[in-house]
Design an enzyme around this catalytic site. Structure first.
Site, PDB file in Angstrom:
ATOM      1  N   SER A 296       0.814  -1.230   0.000  1.00  0.00           N
ATOM      2  CA  SER A 296       0.000   0.000   0.000  1.00  0.00           C
ATOM      3  C   SER A 296       0.844   1.276   0.000  1.00  0.00           C
ATOM      4  O   SER A 296       1.874   1.359   0.673  1.00  0.00           O
ATOM      5  CB  SER A 296      -0.904  -0.018   1.234  1.00  0.00           C
ATOM      6  OG  SER A 296      -1.549   1.215   1.353  1.00  0.00           O
TER       7      SER A 296
ATOM      8  N   SER B  33      -0.512   3.956   1.202  1.00  0.00           N
ATOM      9  CA  SER B  33      -1.119   4.755   2.275  1.00  0.00           C
ATOM     10  C   SER B  33      -0.138   5.162   3.378  1.00  0.00           C
ATOM     11  O   SER B  33      -0.164   6.327   3.808  1.00  0.00           O
ATOM     12  CB  SER B  33      -2.310   4.009   2.879  1.00  0.00           C
ATOM     13  OG  SER B  33      -3.323   3.894   1.923  1.00  0.00           O
TER      14      SER B  33
ATOM     15  N   LYS C 168     -13.992  -4.610   4.642  1.00  0.00           N
ATOM     16  CA  LYS C 168     -14.795  -3.388   4.562  1.00  0.00           C
ATOM     17  C   LYS C 168     -16.239  -3.587   5.018  1.00  0.00           C
ATOM     18  O   LYS C 168     -16.859  -2.656   5.525  1.00  0.00           O
ATOM     19  CB  LYS C 168     -14.799  -2.847   3.129  1.00  0.00           C
ATOM     20  CG  LYS C 168     -13.491  -2.195   2.714  1.00  0.00           C
ATOM     21  CD  LYS C 168     -13.617  -1.623   1.309  1.00  0.00           C
ATOM     22  CE  LYS C 168     -12.334  -0.947   0.888  1.00  0.00           C
ATOM     23  NZ  LYS C 168     -12.423  -0.349  -0.450  1.00  0.00           N
TER      24      LYS C 168
ATOM     25  N   GLY D 254     -19.805  -3.090 -12.479  1.00  0.00           N
ATOM     26  CA  GLY D 254     -19.445  -3.674 -11.189  1.00  0.00           C
ATOM     27  C   GLY D 254     -20.450  -3.313 -10.120  1.00  0.00           C
ATOM     28  O   GLY D 254     -21.155  -2.293 -10.229  1.00  0.00           O
TER      29      GLY D 254
ATOM     30  N   GLY E 120     -19.471  -4.525  -6.683  1.00  0.00           N
ATOM     31  CA  GLY E 120     -18.763  -4.949  -5.480  1.00  0.00           C
ATOM     32  C   GLY E 120     -18.574  -3.771  -4.532  1.00  0.00           C
ATOM     33  O   GLY E 120     -19.311  -2.786  -4.596  1.00  0.00           O
ATOM     34  N   GLY E 121     -17.556  -3.874  -3.667  1.00  0.00           N
ATOM     35  CA  GLY E 121     -17.347  -2.853  -2.628  1.00  0.00           C
ATOM     36  C   GLY E 121     -17.105  -1.472  -3.195  1.00  0.00           C
ATOM     37  O   GLY E 121     -17.789  -0.502  -2.819  1.00  0.00           O
TER      38      GLY E 121
ATOM     39  N   TYR F  10      -5.558   0.951 -10.972  1.00  0.00           N
ATOM     40  CA  TYR F  10      -4.367   1.774 -11.186  1.00  0.00           C
ATOM     41  C   TYR F  10      -3.128   0.917 -11.443  1.00  0.00           C
ATOM     42  O   TYR F  10      -2.037   1.438 -11.634  1.00  0.00           O
ATOM     43  CB  TYR F  10      -4.141   2.742 -10.018  1.00  0.00           C
ATOM     44  CG  TYR F  10      -4.170   2.104  -8.663  1.00  0.00           C
ATOM     45  CD1 TYR F  10      -3.044   1.533  -8.100  1.00  0.00           C
ATOM     46  CD2 TYR F  10      -5.355   2.075  -7.942  1.00  0.00           C
ATOM     47  CE1 TYR F  10      -3.083   0.940  -6.869  1.00  0.00           C
ATOM     48  CE2 TYR F  10      -5.409   1.478  -6.696  1.00  0.00           C
ATOM     49  CZ  TYR F  10      -4.267   0.914  -6.160  1.00  0.00           C
ATOM     50  OH  TYR F  10      -4.318   0.317  -4.930  1.00  0.00           O
TER      51      TYR F  10
ATOM     52  N   GLY G  49      -7.362   4.908 -11.912  1.00  0.00           N
ATOM     53  CA  GLY G  49      -7.778   5.015 -10.505  1.00  0.00           C
ATOM     54  C   GLY G  49      -6.764   5.637  -9.564  1.00  0.00           C
ATOM     55  O   GLY G  49      -6.992   5.660  -8.353  1.00  0.00           O
TER      56      GLY G  49
HETATM   57  P1  NDP Z   1     -15.029  -6.614  -5.282  1.00  0.00           P
HETATM   58  O1  NDP Z   1     -14.485  -8.006  -5.266  1.00  0.00           O
HETATM   59  O2  NDP Z   1     -15.873  -6.158  -4.159  1.00  0.00           O
HETATM   60  O3  NDP Z   1     -15.856  -6.392  -6.661  1.00  0.00           O
HETATM   61  C1  NDP Z   1     -15.368  -6.869  -7.899  1.00  0.00           C
HETATM   62  C2  NDP Z   1     -16.401  -6.596  -8.990  1.00  0.00           C
HETATM   63  O4  NDP Z   1     -15.887  -7.079 -10.242  1.00  0.00           O
HETATM   64  C3  NDP Z   1     -17.727  -7.319  -8.777  1.00  0.00           C
HETATM   65  O5  NDP Z   1     -18.774  -6.570  -9.344  1.00  0.00           O
HETATM   66  C4  NDP Z   1     -17.500  -8.610  -9.577  1.00  0.00           C
HETATM   67  O6  NDP Z   1     -18.707  -9.255  -9.954  1.00  0.00           O
HETATM   68  C5  NDP Z   1     -16.795  -8.056 -10.797  1.00  0.00           C
HETATM   69  N1  NDP Z   1     -15.995  -9.069 -11.489  1.00  0.00           N
HETATM   70  C6  NDP Z   1     -14.856  -9.643 -11.044  1.00  0.00           C
HETATM   71  N2  NDP Z   1     -14.377 -10.500 -11.959  1.00  0.00           N
HETATM   72  C7  NDP Z   1     -15.254 -10.477 -13.011  1.00  0.00           C
HETATM   73  C8  NDP Z   1     -15.305 -11.145 -14.267  1.00  0.00           C
HETATM   74  N3  NDP Z   1     -14.366 -12.017 -14.644  1.00  0.00           N
HETATM   75  N4  NDP Z   1     -16.342 -10.875 -15.098  1.00  0.00           N
HETATM   76  C9  NDP Z   1     -17.300  -9.972 -14.743  1.00  0.00           C
HETATM   77  N5  NDP Z   1     -17.288  -9.304 -13.544  1.00  0.00           N
HETATM   78  C10 NDP Z   1     -16.288  -9.559 -12.701  1.00  0.00           C
HETATM   79  O7  NDP Z   1     -13.723  -5.686  -5.440  1.00  0.00           O
HETATM   80  P2  NDP Z   1     -13.593  -4.104  -5.142  1.00  0.00           P
HETATM   81  O8  NDP Z   1     -14.876  -3.432  -5.451  1.00  0.00           O
HETATM   82  O9  NDP Z   1     -13.002  -3.889  -3.809  1.00  0.00           O
HETATM   83  O10 NDP Z   1     -12.467  -3.704  -6.214  1.00  0.00           O
HETATM   84  C11 NDP Z   1     -12.760  -3.690  -7.602  1.00  0.00           C
HETATM   85  C12 NDP Z   1     -11.602  -3.027  -8.344  1.00  0.00           C
HETATM   86  O11 NDP Z   1     -11.461  -1.683  -7.927  1.00  0.00           O
HETATM   87  C13 NDP Z   1     -10.241  -3.677  -8.099  1.00  0.00           C
HETATM   88  O12 NDP Z   1      -9.556  -3.689  -9.333  1.00  0.00           O
HETATM   89  C14 NDP Z   1      -9.554  -2.740  -7.130  1.00  0.00           C
HETATM   90  O13 NDP Z   1      -8.139  -2.740  -7.270  1.00  0.00           O
HETATM   91  C15 NDP Z   1     -10.113  -1.398  -7.564  1.00  0.00           C
HETATM   92  N6  NDP Z   1     -10.155  -0.405  -6.480  1.00  0.00           N
HETATM   93  C16 NDP Z   1      -9.547   0.818  -6.702  1.00  0.00           C
HETATM   94  C17 NDP Z   1      -9.574   1.784  -5.722  1.00  0.00           C
HETATM   95  C18 NDP Z   1      -8.895   3.098  -5.966  1.00  0.00           C
HETATM   96  O14 NDP Z   1      -8.734   3.884  -5.000  1.00  0.00           O
HETATM   97  N7  NDP Z   1      -8.527   3.416  -7.184  1.00  0.00           N
HETATM   98  C19 NDP Z   1     -10.243   1.567  -4.417  1.00  0.00           C
HETATM   99  C20 NDP Z   1     -10.875   0.255  -4.298  1.00  0.00           C
HETATM  100  C21 NDP Z   1     -10.819  -0.691  -5.308  1.00  0.00           C
HETATM  101  P3  NDP Z   1     -19.229 -10.514  -9.051  1.00  0.00           P
HETATM  102  O15 NDP Z   1     -18.983 -10.140  -7.618  1.00  0.00           O
HETATM  103  O16 NDP Z   1     -20.671 -10.646  -9.369  1.00  0.00           O
HETATM  104  O17 NDP Z   1     -18.390 -11.669  -9.454  1.00  0.00           O
END
Ligand code: NDP
Length: 288
Positions: free
Chosen positions: A22, A24, A73, A133, A135-136, A236, A257
């Protein structure tokens, strides 16, 4: 300005796993040094930790606060005393402030992303947004975009783990804000083409395109991209993803990012200290 750990120094840090990579600690410790704030920030890999016991210990040690990254988280929420309104809507916390022994959860990922959008001279109220997406990170961006006034939000996810969360987010946004939100299956190319043609901002908040999957874009048919779209990837690493390459070939402006990372940290810093981070100095040193 000199920076010395003393008997008064307050501790904070990052919980999650992995955390050793990180930026951070550098970002916050340099800021504390520049502003003469007697805090120190460390990384704590929580792979083996009992999160509940760890949070009790941090409270007893009177930390000023901490950040959370994957996978903590959502899990953290049950150990906190209260949540900000946005963190409650998002259902995830990336920043905790210790307010006289009460641990309050916030989420600054969406704030950080929206500031990086504003940096690109894009007004979030000016048109529809497609968000890939659910996710988180996507949850935080979806809620913040709606709170900031995006008129229409198309949330796109595969019918996988996060599908139900996509539906929950759209429902929450439609109930609580003036934004109209809907959900599309990533596999439905006809619908995806339609919503992209209406959108002015496209955000990839899936992990498709990250270093391990570099060379893959979540938009398989790049003819859906058009020059009126501002295309952003919250990834990023790599700095330039396949989606960004395809978008640039289609005549779109793009960004990654990196600045979301910087600005979510800036917002967390403000929550902890009430002060502004010297963003230009930190950007130049760690984000250029
Ligand atoms: P999560 O695991 O919570 O979410 C991942 C998302 O990607 C979900 O919607 C998931 O769908 C989807 N996904 C993953 N693989 C596939 C695939 N092969 N096909 C289709 N959909 C897919 O992760 P985060 O939200 O924490 O992180 C997501 C991205 O954001 C990462 O790359 C992370 O590095 C980046 N990030 C950047 C930040 C920044 O400050 N720039 C801060 C936080 C994250 P499903 O769950 O339905 O499989």
């Amino acid at each position: 300005m000199s920076y010395q750990i003393t008997g008064h120094t307050k501790l904070g840090g990052l919980l999650g796993t992995p955390v050793a990579h990180s930026i951070s600690p550098m970002m916050y410790n340099e800021t504390f040094r520049l502003l003469g704030i007697d805090y120190v920030y460390l990384c704590f890999d929580t792979a083996q930790a009992d999160l509940g016991n760890l949070v009790h210990a941090l409270r007893d040690m009177q930390v000023f606060g901490f950040n959370l990254t994957m996978p903590d988280k959502e899990r953290i929420i049950e150990y906190l005393d209260d949540l900000s309104p946005a963190a409650r809507m998002i259902g995830a916390v990336n920043t905790v402030k210790n307010e006289n022994g009460r641990l309050i959860g916030h989420n600054t990922d969406g704030i950080g992303y929206m500031r990086s959008v504003a940096d690109h001279e894009y007004d979030i109220k000016s048109g529809a947004m497609t968000l890939l997406g659910a996710g988180g990170a996507a949850s935080s961006i979806a809620i913040q975009a709606a709170l900031d006034g995006v008129p229409a939000l198309h949330i796109v996810n595969r019918k996988g783990r996060s599908w139900n969360n996509a539906l929950r987010l759209a429902d929450e946004i439609n109930r609580s804000t003036s934004c109209h939100a809907d959900v599309t299956d990533l596999a439905d190319e006809t619908e995806l083409r339609q919503i992209l043609s209406e959108s002015r901002l496209l955000t990839n908040a899936t992990s498709i395109g990250m270093a391990a999957n570099a060379g893959i874009s979540p938009i398989k048919d790049s003819s859906m991209l058009h020059p009126e779209l501002l295309v952003s990837d919250i990834i990023y690493n790599p700095r330039r993803t396949k989606l960004m390459e395809d978008a640039e070939s289609a005549g779109c402006r793009t960004f990654n990012g990196m600045y979301m990372l910087l600005y979510q940290g800036e917002a967390a810093f403000r929550i902890w200290t009430g002060q502004d981070m010297p963003v230009e100095a930190i950007r130049e040193k760690y984000f250029s």
